[in-house]
Motif scaffolding. Structure first.
Motif, PDB file in Angstrom:
ATOM      1  N   VAL A 169     -19.640  33.382  12.865  1.00  0.00           N
ATOM      2  CA  VAL A 169     -19.402  34.811  13.053  1.00  0.00           C
ATOM      3  C   VAL A 169     -19.926  35.525  11.814  1.00  0.00           C
ATOM      4  N   SER A 170     -20.975  36.326  11.991  1.00  0.00           N
ATOM      5  CA  SER A 170     -21.528  37.100  10.878  1.00  0.00           C
ATOM      6  C   SER A 170     -20.822  38.446  10.810  1.00  0.00           C
ATOM      7  N   ILE A 171     -20.378  38.824   9.611  1.00  0.00           N
ATOM      8  CA  ILE A 171     -19.586  40.036   9.445  1.00  0.00           C
ATOM      9  C   ILE A 171     -20.122  40.867   8.286  1.00  0.00           C
ATOM     10  N   ARG A 172     -19.681  42.110   8.247  1.00  0.00           N
ATOM     11  CA  ARG A 172     -19.910  42.973   7.083  1.00  0.00           C
ATOM     12  C   ARG A 172     -18.535  43.423   6.595  1.00  0.00           C
ATOM     13  N   ALA A 173     -18.188  42.977   5.401  1.00  0.00           N
ATOM     14  CA  ALA A 173     -16.853  43.235   4.852  1.00  0.00           C
ATOM     15  C   ALA A 173     -16.835  44.557   4.094  1.00  0.00           C
ATOM     16  N   PHE A 174     -15.833  45.365   4.409  1.00  0.00           N
ATOM     17  CA  PHE A 174     -15.590  46.629   3.704  1.00  0.00           C
ATOM     18  C   PHE A 174     -16.801  47.573   3.742  1.00  0.00           C
ATOM     19  N   GLY A 175     -17.675  47.343   4.703  1.00  0.00           N
ATOM     20  CA  GLY A 175     -18.788  48.246   4.904  1.00  0.00           C
ATOM     21  C   GLY A 175     -20.014  47.992   4.061  1.00  0.00           C
ATOM     22  N   PHE A 176     -19.972  47.023   3.138  1.00  0.00           N
ATOM     23  CA  PHE A 176     -21.151  46.826   2.290  1.00  0.00           C
ATOM     24  C   PHE A 176     -21.411  45.369   1.915  1.00  0.00           C
ATOM     25  N   LEU A 177     -20.463  44.453   2.147  1.00  0.00           N
ATOM     26  CA  LEU A 177     -20.660  43.056   1.791  1.00  0.00           C
ATOM     27  C   LEU A 177     -20.924  42.225   3.045  1.00  0.00           C
ATOM     28  N   ASP A 178     -22.057  41.556   3.091  1.00  0.00           N
ATOM     29  CA  ASP A 178     -22.351  40.665   4.209  1.00  0.00           C
ATOM     30  C   ASP A 178     -21.609  39.350   4.029  1.00  0.00           C
ATOM     31  N   GLY A 179     -21.085  38.839   5.115  1.00  0.00           N
ATOM     32  CA  GLY A 179     -20.341  37.587   5.056  1.00  0.00           C
ATOM     33  C   GLY A 179     -20.506  36.776   6.317  1.00  0.00           C
ATOM     34  N   GLU A 180     -19.882  35.616   6.315  1.00  0.00           N
ATOM     35  CA  GLU A 180     -20.006  34.706   7.448  1.00  0.00           C
ATOM     36  C   GLU A 180     -18.818  33.766   7.492  1.00  0.00           C
ATOM     37  N   VAL A 181     -18.290  33.573   8.690  1.00  0.00           N
ATOM     38  CA  VAL A 181     -17.232  32.584   8.925  1.00  0.00           C
ATOM     39  C   VAL A 181     -17.833  31.513   9.832  1.00  0.00           C
ATOM     40  N   SER A 182     -17.749  30.267   9.418  1.00  0.00           N
ATOM     41  CA  SER A 182     -18.355  29.188  10.201  1.00  0.00           C
ATOM     42  C   SER A 182     -17.359  28.058  10.418  1.00  0.00           C
ATOM     43  N   LEU A 183     -17.494  27.417  11.562  1.00  0.00           N
ATOM     44  CA  LEU A 183     -16.668  26.267  11.911  1.00  0.00           C
ATOM     45  C   LEU A 183     -17.554  25.178  12.487  1.00  0.00           C
ATOM     46  N   LYS A 184     -17.280  23.961  12.122  1.00  0.00           N
ATOM     47  CA  LYS A 184     -17.989  22.812  12.671  1.00  0.00           C
ATOM     48  C   LYS A 184     -16.984  21.952  13.420  1.00  0.00           C
ATOM     49  N   GLY A 185     -17.360  21.562  14.631  1.00  0.00           N
ATOM     50  CA  GLY A 185     -16.429  20.798  15.442  1.00  0.00           C
ATOM     51  C   GLY A 185     -17.098  19.660  16.187  1.00  0.00           C
ATOM     52  N   THR A 186     -16.252  18.809  16.751  1.00  0.00           N
ATOM     53  CA  THR A 186     -16.715  17.661  17.536  1.00  0.00           C
ATOM     54  C   THR A 186     -16.303  17.862  18.987  1.00  0.00           C
ATOM     55  N   LEU A 187     -17.264  17.745  19.879  1.00  0.00           N
ATOM     56  CA  LEU A 187     -17.043  17.981  21.302  1.00  0.00           C
ATOM     57  C   LEU A 187     -16.693  16.690  22.019  1.00  0.00           C
ATOM     58  N   LYS A 188     -15.763  16.799  22.943  1.00  0.00           N
ATOM     59  CA  LYS A 188     -15.366  15.660  23.767  1.00  0.00           C
ATOM     60  C   LYS A 188     -15.181  16.136  25.203  1.00  0.00           C
ATOM     61  N   ALA A 189     -15.795  15.444  26.138  1.00  0.00           N
ATOM     62  CA  ALA A 189     -15.643  15.777  27.551  1.00  0.00           C
ATOM     63  C   ALA A 189     -14.331  15.214  28.077  1.00  0.00           C
ATOM     64  N   LEU A 190     -13.521  16.080  28.667  1.00  0.00           N
ATOM     65  CA  LEU A 190     -12.246  15.638  29.247  1.00  0.00           C
ATOM     66  C   LEU A 190     -12.411  15.232  30.709  1.00  0.00           C
ATOM     67  N   ASP A 191     -13.286  15.909  31.419  1.00  0.00           N
ATOM     68  CA  ASP A 191     -13.653  15.534  32.795  1.00  0.00           C
ATOM     69  C   ASP A 191     -15.012  16.159  33.067  1.00  0.00           C
ATOM     70  N   ASP A 192     -15.360  16.400  34.326  1.00  0.00           N
ATOM     71  CA  ASP A 192     -16.696  16.912  34.628  1.00  0.00           C
ATOM     72  C   ASP A 192     -16.842  18.406  34.376  1.00  0.00           C
ATOM     73  N   LYS A 193     -15.736  19.127  34.059  1.00  0.00           N
ATOM     74  CA  LYS A 193     -15.798  20.560  33.806  1.00  0.00           C
ATOM     75  C   LYS A 193     -15.178  20.978  32.476  1.00  0.00           C
ATOM     76  N   TRP A 194     -14.196  20.234  32.008  1.00  0.00           N
ATOM     77  CA  TRP A 194     -13.463  20.629  30.814  1.00  0.00           C
ATOM     78  C   TRP A 194     -13.959  19.874  29.586  1.00  0.00           C
ATOM     79  N   ILE A 195     -14.056  20.633  28.469  1.00  0.00           N
ATOM     80  CA  ILE A 195     -14.397  20.021  27.191  1.00  0.00           C
ATOM     81  C   ILE A 195     -13.315  20.360  26.174  1.00  0.00           C
ATOM     82  N   GLN A 196     -13.228  19.535  25.166  1.00  0.00           N
ATOM     83  CA  GLN A 196     -12.310  19.769  24.051  1.00  0.00           C
ATOM     84  C   GLN A 196     -13.126  19.742  22.765  1.00  0.00           C
ATOM     85  N   VAL A 197     -12.867  20.699  21.892  1.00  0.00           N
ATOM     86  CA  VAL A 197     -13.557  20.748  20.607  1.00  0.00           C
ATOM     87  C   VAL A 197     -12.506  20.790  19.501  1.00  0.00           C
ATOM     88  N   VAL A 198     -12.602  19.858  18.571  1.00  0.00           N
ATOM     89  CA  VAL A 198     -11.726  19.836  17.400  1.00  0.00           C
ATOM     90  C   VAL A 198     -12.545  20.328  16.213  1.00  0.00           C
TER      91      VAL A 198
END
Length: 248
Positions: A169-198
Motif C-alpha cells: 500500500v503506497s501512501i502519502r503521510a501528512f500530505g508531503f511524505l511518501d511511504g509504503e506499507v508492505s506485507l509478505k505472505g505464504t499462500l495455501k490452497a484450502l480447496d478448489d476455491k478458497w485460499i489462505q495467506v499467512v
C-alpha cells in the motif's frame, strides 16, 4: 456479448366470415404481411378475398413483453470496473452503489472457471481497485481516521509462484511524505476455491530514512469467485468483497 430473450403473444379473431354450406374452391393469394412489434400492442388488418363469399378479415394483435436482457461476462467485467474506478478503492461509493457492485459480482460468479485456485491466471500483479470494507486491504491506514493523515496512492497485490503473496500500500503521510506499507505472505490452497495467506509482520517505510517492522503475523482467507485475464474477484471470510484488476 449481450443476449436478449423476448416473448410474444399472438391473438387472432375472425369477423364477417360466412359459414360454409358447400365446399367451394378457394382461389386467393396471401399478401406479404409486415407486423411491427411495439408496446402497446399493434393491430394489423389483413383481407383475404375469395370467390362467392365475403372477405375474411383477420385481426391480429401482437404484444411483446419487455425483453429480459442477459449480459455476458465481458459486459459484466466492463460494468463492474466502471463502477469501482476512481472511487478510492470503494470509499467514495454510497450504500446503493456498493449494492450495485455486489449485484454485478454475483452475476460474474456464474461464469467462474472450475477450480479457480488452480488457474494460472492467478499469478501476476493486481491493483486492488475495490473493497467493500475499506480497512480490509490497508488496515488502520484505510480507516476513517487513518485517511485523514495517510492518503492512499495505490494498493497492489503480487502473487508469485509457487506460493508467495506480496501486498503493498503506497501512501502519502501528512500530505508531503511518501511511504509504503508492505506485507509478505505464504499462500495455501484450502480447496478448489478458497485460499489462505499467512503474512509476516508488516513493514512500514516513511520517507527515505524511516523503516521498521511492527505487530505480528496475520492470516486471511479468501474465496476466488471469478477470474480472467483482466480482473479477479475475491470474497473474504468476513464477507468483504474485493475487485482486483490486472496491471498492464
Amino acid at each position: 456479448m449481450a443476449l436478449a430473450s423476448q416473448s410474444s403473444a399472438l391473438s387472432i379473431s375472425f369477423r364477417g366470415a360466412q359459414p360454409l354450406h358447400s365446399k367451394p374452391k378457394f382461389l386467393y393469394s396471401v399478401p406479404s404481411i409486415s407486423i411491427s412489434k411495439s408496446n402497446p400492442p399493434l393491430k394489423g388488418l389483413v383481407s383475404l378475398p375469395y370467390r362467392h363469399h365475403k372477405p375474411l378479415r383477420i385481426f391480429a394483435s401482437v404484444s411483446v413483453s419487455n425483453p429480459e436482457v442477459r449480459t455476458g461476462p465481458e459486459d459484466l467485467v466492463a460494468s463492474i470496473l466502471s463502477k469501482v474506478t476512481q472511487t478510492d478503492g470503494g470509499v467514495l461509493l454510497t450504500t446503493e452503489e456498493h449494492e450495485e457492485v455486489a449485484a454485478v459480482a454475483e452475476e460474474l460468479q456464474k461464469y467462474c472457471v472450475n477450480e479457480p485456485v488452480k488457474c494460472p491466471l492467478i499469478f501476476g500483479e493486481w491493483d486492488v481497485v475495490y473493497c467493500s470494507i475499506p480497512t480490509s486491504p490497508g488496515g488502520g491506514y484505510r480507516s476513517a481516521l487513518g485517511r485523514l493523515f495517510f492518503k492512499t496512492k495505490e494498493m497492489i497485490q503480487a502473487i508469485e509462484g509457487p506460493d508467495t503473496v506480496l501486498n503493498k500500500v503506497s501512501i502519502r503521510a501528512f500530505g508531503f511524505l511518501d511511504g509504503e506499507v508492505s506485507l509478505k505472505g505464504t499462500l495455501k490452497a484450502l480447496d478448489d476455491k478458497w485460499i489462505q495467506v499467512v503474512f509476516e509482520p508488516p513493514e512500514l517505510r516513511i520517507g527515505p530514512i524511516l523503516e521498521f517492522r511492527y505487530g505480528g503475523e496475520s492470516e486471511v482467507k479468501l474465496q476466488i469467485t471469478y477470474i480472467d485475464d483482466k480482473i479477479r474477484l475475491g470474497k473474504g471470510s468476513r464477507g468483504s468483497l474485493f475487485v482486483f484488476q490486472r496491471r498492464s
